[in-house]
Every structure is written in structure tokens, then in C-alpha cells.
Write an enzyme that holds these catalytic residues in place. Structure first.
Site, PDB file in Angstrom:
ATOM      1  N   ARG A 104       0.837  -1.211  -0.083  1.00  0.00           N
ATOM      2  CA  ARG A 104      -0.021  -0.159   0.092  1.00  0.00           C
ATOM      3  C   ARG A 104       0.911   1.206  -0.067  1.00  0.00           C
ATOM      4  O   ARG A 104       1.935   1.237   0.773  1.00  0.00           O
ATOM      5  CB  ARG A 104      -0.721   0.009   1.249  1.00  0.00           C
ATOM      6  CG  ARG A 104      -2.159  -0.948   1.097  1.00  0.00           C
ATOM      7  CD  ARG A 104      -3.107  -0.394   0.206  1.00  0.00           C
ATOM      8  NE  ARG A 104      -4.276  -1.120   0.276  1.00  0.00           N
ATOM      9  CZ  ARG A 104      -4.444  -2.219  -0.564  1.00  0.00           C
ATOM     10  NH1 ARG A 104      -3.728  -2.717  -1.450  1.00  0.00           N
ATOM     11  NH2 ARG A 104      -5.619  -3.046  -0.512  1.00  0.00           N
TER      12      ARG A 104
ATOM     13  N   HIS B 250      -0.572  -0.232 -10.020  1.00  0.00           N
ATOM     14  CA  HIS B 250      -1.177  -1.135  -8.780  1.00  0.00           C
ATOM     15  C   HIS B 250      -1.835  -2.358  -9.475  1.00  0.00           C
ATOM     16  O   HIS B 250      -3.167  -2.568  -9.666  1.00  0.00           O
ATOM     17  CB  HIS B 250      -2.510  -0.215  -8.222  1.00  0.00           C
ATOM     18  CG  HIS B 250      -2.717  -1.069  -6.957  1.00  0.00           C
ATOM     19  ND1 HIS B 250      -3.094  -0.188  -5.843  1.00  0.00           N
ATOM     20  CD2 HIS B 250      -2.631  -2.370  -6.388  1.00  0.00           C
ATOM     21  CE1 HIS B 250      -3.438  -1.241  -4.814  1.00  0.00           C
ATOM     22  NE2 HIS B 250      -2.960  -2.363  -5.037  1.00  0.00           N
TER      23      HIS B 250
ATOM     24  N   GLU C 257      -3.431   7.181  -5.329  1.00  0.00           N
ATOM     25  CA  GLU C 257      -3.701   6.589  -6.396  1.00  0.00           C
ATOM     26  C   GLU C 257      -4.904   7.161  -7.068  1.00  0.00           C
ATOM     27  O   GLU C 257      -5.846   7.406  -6.492  1.00  0.00           O
ATOM     28  CB  GLU C 257      -3.802   5.272  -6.229  1.00  0.00           C
ATOM     29  CG  GLU C 257      -2.424   4.485  -5.874  1.00  0.00           C
ATOM     30  CD  GLU C 257      -2.504   3.024  -5.624  1.00  0.00           C
ATOM     31  OE1 GLU C 257      -3.632   2.218  -5.939  1.00  0.00           O
ATOM     32  OE2 GLU C 257      -1.919   2.251  -5.026  1.00  0.00           O
TER      33      GLU C 257
END
Length: 312
Positions: free
Chosen positions: A231, A278, A260
Site C-alpha cells: 500500500r 497497481h 492513486e
């Protein structure tokens, strides 16, 4: 009658199709005014399905008095308000195990990309620079020291892959794992000082926010490489950018970011940083498995059966 659920945001298309076939599903993200939308459904909705990165905040949970279950598609539940769910006695499920292998693959891919200049080399060839000389050499993986922050399912899978490359493994976490044949460090700074490469694989959330801070980054040093597939919140992103710009950190391979999909322009501009959007679990095989487990947890709950993967 089919149980009624709310889907927080758009899901992987086969998963969304299955949710809408198995349940009476309501699309929260399409509502122009979400609070009145939930108010109209409040007495009917019994479940929530949510992609991990979309999250399920307290106001959604509190708006649904008959809510019985929150099924999260993804391993990380840091964007689900677990305290609110627990206060209401609402179980939360996630999708562990099925994301492990692909996410570990991305970690090794990022390591290779940084250490062997793969992305830089691609640009080098496309620009025609090879006609004028060789690309600068990278570094071998074998005999390098890899520190893993978080030796859970994904961290262990990274260690297995790295061992096959001939790397020496150390790890840091809240407690030593007696079954793990690797060197343990209680402190992330100590792990970073020992390591040549760090892979971040621990859960996100407030407990690990900025765990990888300036002290950890600078302990890894100007020859070190930092890889994050966990993360974005775990790394102090401002400290990371500053260390890369000043030469206090050698390079980075990042699949996750603090905000993000917005990535700092400074990271985008650096040749010693490899960026991916991601995609740790981003294969059709894994996304289908994640989606099926999400739906199967809902089905088990509404059938009165034990949940397959409850969050502890």
C-alpha cells in the site's frame, strides 16, 4: 426473492455480472446523490460488495440498518471502516491467498526491472541510443540481501522466489516467525541497514502508515533499492522522493502510491524508478478468482453457512 446488496463501485466485469445475477444489486457509484439513494434502500439492503481500493466508509455502513455482511474483493481492507462494522457486529470478508502468487511475481518483476535496467533499456533501444554505445550495466540478483517488510502470505511468496534467484533473505514484522528460515529484524531501520533491496509486503492502514520513513529509506542507502507492492500509505512518499532526488536512495520499483492514481511528477521524471499502475493482482486469472470468492462469501452468508474467508 434474491437478497439485495449494494455495490460500492464498478467491479471486474465478470464479477459484476455474477453479482447482478445472484443478487438484486444496486450500483451506488451511479447514483447522482448517494445518501438519498441509500436511504431509499435502507430497509432492504442486507449486503455490500466492494473492491478493496474503493472502500466502504462508516457513513455507508451507518446508512444501512439491515446490513449483515461486507464482502471485499481484495486482500487489503484498510479502506473499509472495520471499527464501524465491528461495532455493528457486521462481518467483513476479503480474498486472501488468491492474490498471493501474482502479487509476488510483480515484486520480483519490479526488482529485476530496477536492478537490470529493463525499462530504461527499452527506452534506450527505442530512442536509437544503442547505435551509439552500450546501456549502463545493472546489478545481479544472486547473493544480494533482500529485506522483506511483512512476512505474511505475499511476503513469504516473495521470499520463495527470491531464494530461487540465490538471494539472502531477512524480514521484519511485529513478531518473529519460528517456522521461517530467514533472519529476523524487530526494527525496519535495522532491516534496511542490513539489506540491499527492501520489498514492502505488509498490510496497509493506520498501524503501518509511514512505517517506511526517512530513517528507513536512508538506512537502505544510496546503493539500495526499495520495492512496494503493498500500500502506498506504508511509505513516506515525500521522504522517498527527496531521498531519490538527493541520491540517498539508489532506486525504487513501485506498484502502489499514496494518492492513486495520482503519482508525483518527480517520480515519473526519474530513470532510476520503475512505476506500474497497481497491477499486483492484475491478471484475469486472479481477478476472476477474487471475484468468485467475493460472491461465494455472500452466498455462504445468505445460505446460513460459515464464511469462507472472514477478516479476523
Amino acid at each position: 426473492m434474491k437478497p439485495e446488496i449494494v455495490i460500492i463501485g464498478p467491479m471486474y466485469p465478470p464479477t459484476q455480472a455474477r453479482l447482478e445475477a445472484e443478487f438484486t444489486a444496486h450500483r451506488l457509484w451511479e447514483a447522482p446523490d448517494q445518501a438519498p439513494f441509500l436511504q431509499r434502500l435502507a430497509e432492504r439492503v442486507r449486503g455490500v460488495a466492494v473492491y478493496a481500493l474503493h472502500g466502504c466508509p462508516a457513513w455507508v455502513i451507518e446508512a444501512l440498518p439491515r446490513l449483515e455482511i461486507i464482502a471485499c474483493m481484495g486482500i487489503g481492507v484498510d479502506k473499509v471502516d472495520l471499527a464501524c462494522a465491528r461495532a455493528r457486529g457486521i462481518p467483513v470478508t476479503n480474498t486472501p491467498d488468491v492474490v498471493t502468487e501474482d502479487t509476488a511475481d510483480i515484486a520480483l518483476g519490479l526488482m529485476l526491472a530496477v536492478e537490470r535496467h529493463l525499462v530504461e533499456g527499452d527506452r534506450f533501444v527505442r530512442r536509437g541510443d544503442w547505435l551509439n554505445g552500450e546501456l549502463s550495466f545493472g546489478r545481479a540478483m544472486r547473493r544480494r540481501k533482500l529485506g522483506i517488510i511483512g512476512l505474511g502470505r505475499i511476503g513469504s511468496a516473495i521470499a520463495t522466489r527470491a531464494t530461487a534467484f540465490g538471494m539472502e533473505i531477512g524480514y521484519q514484522g511485529p513478531r518473529r516467525k519460528p517456522e521461517a528460515p530467514y533472519r529476523y529484524f524487530a526494527d525496519p531501520v535495522g532491516l534496511a541497514a542490513w539489506s540491499e533491496i527492501i520489498a514492502v509486503a505488509c498490510p496497509g492502514g493506520e498501524a503501518t502508515r509511514n512505517l517506511v520513513n526517512r530513517a528507513v529509506i536512508e538506512a537502505l542507502g544510496p546503493e539500495g533499492t526499495l520495492v512496494n507492492i503493498a500500500r502506498g500509505s506504508i511509505i513516506d512518499e515525500a521522504a522517498l522522493v527527496a531521498a531519490l532526488q538527493s541520491g540517498k536512495l539508489g532506486g525504487a520499483g513501485l506498484d502502489v502510491y499514496a494518492d492513486e492514481p495520482r503519482v508525483p511528477k518527480a517520480l515519473i521524471a526519474m530513470d532510476n524508478v520503475v512505476l506500474s499502475p497497481h497491477i499486483g493482482s492484475g491478471t484475469d486469472d486472479t481477478r476472476r478468482a477474487m471475484g468468485d470468492l467475493t460472491v461465494d462469501n455472500l452466498l455462504a452468508h445468505f445460505a446460513g453457512l460459515p464464511l469462507l474467508t472472514p477478516v479476523g
